[in-house]
Structure formats: structure tokens, C-alpha cells
Design an enzyme around this catalytic site. Structure first.
Site, PDB file in Angstrom:
ATOM      1  N   ASP A 180       0.705  -1.260   0.086  1.00 57.45           N
ATOM      2  CA  ASP A 180       0.019  -0.003   0.059  1.00 57.45           C
ATOM      3  C   ASP A 180       0.799   1.238  -0.015  1.00 57.45           C
ATOM      4  O   ASP A 180       0.675   2.230  -0.893  1.00 57.45           O
ATOM      5  CB  ASP A 180      -0.725   0.181   1.114  1.00 57.45           C
ATOM      6  N   ARG A 209      -0.285   5.063  17.579  1.00 58.70           N
ATOM      7  CA  ARG A 209      -0.617   5.710  16.500  1.00 58.70           C
ATOM      8  C   ARG A 209      -0.572   7.320  16.921  1.00 58.70           C
ATOM      9  O   ARG A 209       0.143   7.882  15.957  1.00 58.70           O
ATOM     10  CB  ARG A 209      -2.131   5.668  15.998  1.00 58.70           C
ATOM     11  N   ASP A 261      -7.493   3.383  12.687  1.00 62.31           N
ATOM     12  CA  ASP A 261      -6.212   3.951  12.751  1.00 62.31           C
ATOM     13  C   ASP A 261      -6.251   5.429  12.050  1.00 62.31           C
ATOM     14  O   ASP A 261      -5.658   6.179  12.256  1.00 62.31           O
ATOM     15  CB  ASP A 261      -5.114   2.862  12.185  1.00 62.31           C
ATOM     16  N   SER A 287      -3.785  -9.049   7.935  1.00 60.59           N
ATOM     17  CA  SER A 287      -3.046  -7.768   8.098  1.00 60.59           C
ATOM     18  C   SER A 287      -2.538  -7.738   9.410  1.00 60.59           C
ATOM     19  O   SER A 287      -3.361  -7.942  10.181  1.00 60.59           O
ATOM     20  CB  SER A 287      -4.425  -6.932   8.014  1.00 60.59           C
TER      21      SER A 287
HETATM   22  N1  ARG Z   1      -8.292  -3.455  16.046  1.00 64.20           N
HETATM   23  C1  ARG Z   1      -7.200  -2.871  16.681  1.00 64.20           C
HETATM   24  C2  ARG Z   1      -7.296  -1.327  16.820  1.00 64.20           C
HETATM   25  O1  ARG Z   1      -8.078  -0.591  16.105  1.00 64.20           O
HETATM   26  C3  ARG Z   1      -6.070  -3.261  15.602  1.00 64.20           C
HETATM   27  C4  ARG Z   1      -6.131  -2.612  14.399  1.00 64.20           C
HETATM   28  C5  ARG Z   1      -4.827  -3.196  13.597  1.00 64.20           C
HETATM   29  N2  ARG Z   1      -4.390  -2.546  12.381  1.00 64.20           N
HETATM   30  C6  ARG Z   1      -3.971  -3.027  11.468  1.00 64.20           C
HETATM   31  N3  ARG Z   1      -3.513  -2.171  10.541  1.00 64.20           N
HETATM   32  N4  ARG Z   1      -3.825  -4.098  11.012  1.00 64.20           N
HETATM   33  O2  ARG Z   1      -6.514  -1.038  17.749  1.00 64.20           O
END
Ligand code: ARG
Length: 406
Positions: free
Chosen positions: A18, A98, A127, A177
Site C-alpha cells: 500500500d 498511533r 487507525d 493484516s
Molecule cells: N483493532 C485494533 C485497533 O483498532 C487493531 C488494528 C490493527 N491495525 C492494522 N492495521 N492491522 O487498535
């Protein structure tokens, strides 16, 4: 299509498909120079290879920022003090990193005099919210671009786009992922989208399958000062090393897998699988130690505060002043949280088996069933009468045979 010429874009770069495609896309769409940034929050990736890939694709400059220590001290430690678990389960590993990554992007954007920041989040997850809000707070004027959210390319189209422009693509390592840092590893998508599908053993990298864990239990002794872990098994370690060591030791015994259905901020229910061995151990131990040193009133109130804290962090509101207000309350309780907790790990199970606190409110003289106790048993009678008075009165009024007599 909106056309906006930008001079320079700072792109959060993971080295994956990506964000690799995004480099070219940003150059083409905005006629901009691209500077990439990879923030090291303990994701255990080959940062040199990532830098080389970015340079090969043709970025103006690439930055690798080591933010591990800051991550532990400014994000993970507050999370431990707040027993940070979203919906009672998820230690917020991705969520916590983040705002830190976003702050580094803004720092570099200022240094580079850039007019935009880009990240590779989709429009369906949490995110994007965390990045966008932190960036907007730190620099309200900077433009935010989320190519993946905008372009809507399928995976095949992305690969095609990459090939046409000579973007080197690695064979994808996994159908899942993955996002990982010191505090945990998040695993999503592919067959895990079926909530009833058991995660195959090979999705896990930090936690051993139960069939391969040692046949002898292990003990771990965690020592806390002011609510923050300072040593493990008697060894004082720097804060980053300690979390890594604990991830390893607990993972070896099969501890740290979390599999739950989570409510995302954007309203979607999502099946999430995590490996968070250190987080699970530290939060369990920390909670246990708090019970030794805080009153029942403090504990009950702190539970509400902790829940709100986790919610803010999950929901991308790290910058909201309420988070610091809650931290101030939490810190005021942590002065008492000094001591050690002993954990026993065996075949995926985690138990607290002992604790020891400097400012313990546990008084054996009161607690003992021994007759020599200093607790005045006779006082209990009057206590019970008054304690139960409102309830027994109401029961008699509404359900009892007698009614309330004046
Ligand atoms: N559900 C979790 C969160 O919102 C994990 C997110 C994982 N992100 C990813 N890009 N795979 O914090």
C-alpha cells in the site's frame, strides 16, 4: 477529481504494498516530492531494507525514527497505570502507537517544510481516526492525505499499478493484516473474518502453540514502583528491554493470545486476534497490586476512570484534555503502587500466585481467622443492622409480609 498541487508530502512508510504504491501515486497526483518516515515502535522489521526500498522507489529522503523508549515511557507506562484494556480485553497495542507515530510525522513535516502528511490507512478502521485527529491537533494547517482511503484500488489493481511504474513488490508474507509493536501484535483479515474460525497455529509469532510449550510451569516476578514496572525476576532492566524480555518469556509459555469481537469506532464489529504476552502479564499483575494498596472506594472509582481512559485512547482522542485529566487522577493513586507480584505461567494459563506491597492495606491481624485477631467481632452486629437498614426496610414495604410500621 480534485487537483491540488503540493510541494512536499511526508508519508508514513511501512515498506508494504500500500505505502509503496502510495509513493508513486502521491508524486503523480499532486506533483509532489515525497519524503518517507518509518517510526520504530518495536515492530521488529528490517528498517534498513525498508529505507532501501523507499529510496529505490525514488523518494527524496527517508527517515527512520527510533521511538521505542518514548513509546514505553510516554504511552505504555500510562497504559499500565490505567490497566488499559478496551472492552475489557484489548491492551490497545496498535491504538497507543498511533498518536506517537503521528507526532513524529508532524515533527518531520515541520523540519522538511512539507505541506502535507500521508498515511496508508483504509477508510474502515480506527487507525485513520487516530492519525488524522493527532495530526490536526498538532498542526491544524497541514493537509492530510490517505491514499488507500481515496483511491479504492483492489489488491490486483495495486499490483498492476506497481508493476507499471516499476515499484518493487515483495511477495506478500501473509494473507493476514498485521500490525506490531512492543506492546503487541494485531492480526486481522483473511479467514479470521469468520468469527467462528479458529486461528491456525501459524498466525502466531510471539505465542507458542500449546503443544510446544514447556511441561514445567514458570514463575515471573514483576516489581513495580509508582505503578510502573522496574524489574523482572530481580533484574532491573531498561524499560524497552523489560517489555521485550517479558514478551518472550510469557509467549514461550503460550500466554498472551486474545481473540475477541471488538466494536470499532466507525461502528463495525470486527473479529480481532492479538498476541500481547507482556501486556497481559503486566496489566494482570498491576491490577492485583492495586488491590493491596488502594481502598475499595479508590478501586471502584478508578475502574470507571480506567475504562474512560481506554475508550479515549481507542477512539483516537489521545490529544483530548480529558486524557491528561484522567492521567492526573491515575497518577495520584499510583504513589502507593509499590511492590512485587509473582505470576505462574503454564500451558497458556496465567495466574497471580503471590504479591507483596510496601504500603499494603492488607492487615493480617484483621484478616486472620485466628482468635488473636484485633478485629472486634462484636462490633459487627451493630454494623450489620445499620448497613442493611435501607434494604430490609424496603423489602418489608414492597415484598415482605409486615409493611413498614412507623
Ligand atoms: N483493532 C485494533 C485497533 O483498532 C487493531 C488494528 C490493527 N491495525 C492494522 N492495521 N492491522 O487498535
Amino acid at each position: 477529481m480534485e487537483l491540488l498541487a503540493l510541494t512536499k508530502v511526508i508519508l508514513a512508510y511501512s515498506g508494504g504494498l500500500d505505502t509503496s504504491v502510495a509513493i508513486k501515486w502521491l508524486e503523480e497526483k499532486y506533483d509532489a516530492t515525497v519524503v518517507t518516515v518509518t517510526v520504530d515502535v518495536g515492530q521488529q522489521e528490517d528498517l534498513k531494507a525498508i529505507a532501501q526500498r523507499a529510496e529505490k522507489i525514488g523518494v527524496e529522503r527517508h527517515y527512520s525514527v527510533d521511538a521505542k523508549e518514548e513509546f514505553v515511557k510516554e504511552y505504555i507506562h500510562p497504559a499500565i497505570k490505567a490497566n488499559g484494556l478496551y472492552e475489557g480485553k484489548y491492551p490497545l497495542s496498535t491504538a497507543l502507537a498511533r498518536p506517537l507515530i503521528a507526532s513524529k510525522l508532524v515533527e518531520i513535516a515541520h523540519k522538511e517544510n512539507a505541506d502535507a502528511i500521508a498515511h496508508g490507512c483504509t477508510g474502515k478502521g480506527n487507525d485513520q481516526v487516530r492519525f488524522d485527529i493527532t495530526i490536526k491537533a498538532l498542526d491544524p494547517d497541514i493537509k492530510i492525505i490517505a491514499p488507500v482511503r481515496e483511491w479504492n484500488l483492489s489488491r490486483e489493481e495495486e499490483i498492476q499499478y506497481a508493476k507499471e511504474r516499476g515499484v518493487p513488490i515483495e511477495a506478500e508474507k501473509s494473507i493476514f493484516s498485521i500490525d506490531q509493536n512492543l506492546w503487541g501484535r494485531s492480526i486481522e483479515s483473511g479467514p479470521l473474518e469468520q468469527p467462528d474460525f479458529e486461528p491456525p497455529e501459524d498466525v502466531f509469532e510471539w505465542v507458542r502453540p500449546l503443544s510446544q510449550t514447556p511441561d514445567e510451569p514458570a514463575y515471573i516476578e514483576l516489581k513495580f514502583e509508582n505503578g510502573v514496572p522496574v524489574s523482572m525476576d530481580g533484574f532491573e532492566m531498561d524499560s524497552v528491554a523489560m517489555i521485550s524480555a517479558l514478551n518472550e518469556k510469557a509467549g514461550l509459555h503460550g500466554v498472551g493470545v486474545i481473540d475477541h469481537v471488538e466494536d470499532r469506532l466507525v461502528g463495525i464489529k470486527s473479529r480481532e486476534v492479538y498476541e500481547c504476552p507482556a501486556a497481559v502479564c503486566l496489566i494482570e499483575a498491576h491490577k492485583d497490586l492495586e488491590k493491596m494498596v488502594l481502598t475499595r472506594h479508590q478501586l471502584a472509582f478508578k475502574e470507571l476512570v480506567d475504562r474512560e481512559w481506554a475508550w479515549l485512547v481507542y477512539a483516537g482522542l489521545w490529544v483530548d484534555p480529558l486524557r491528561k485529566n484522567l492521567d492526573a487522577f491515575i497518577d495520584s493513586t499510583q504513589r502507593a503502587v509499590d511492590g512485587s507480584v509473582r505470576l505462574k505461567l503454564y500451558k497458556g494459563g496465567l495466574r497471580v500466585v503471590g504479591r507483596n506491597a510496601k504500603k499494603s492495606l492488607y492487615a493480617i491481624k484483621l484478616a486472620t481467622y485466628d482468635r488473636a485477631s484485633t478485629f472486634r467481632q462484636k462490633a459487627a452486629e451493630g454494623f450489620i443492622e445499620l448497613w442493611g437498614l435501607p434494604s430490609t426496610t424496603a423489602y418489608n414495604m414492597f415484598e415482605g409480609k409486615k409493611g413498614v410500621s412507623e
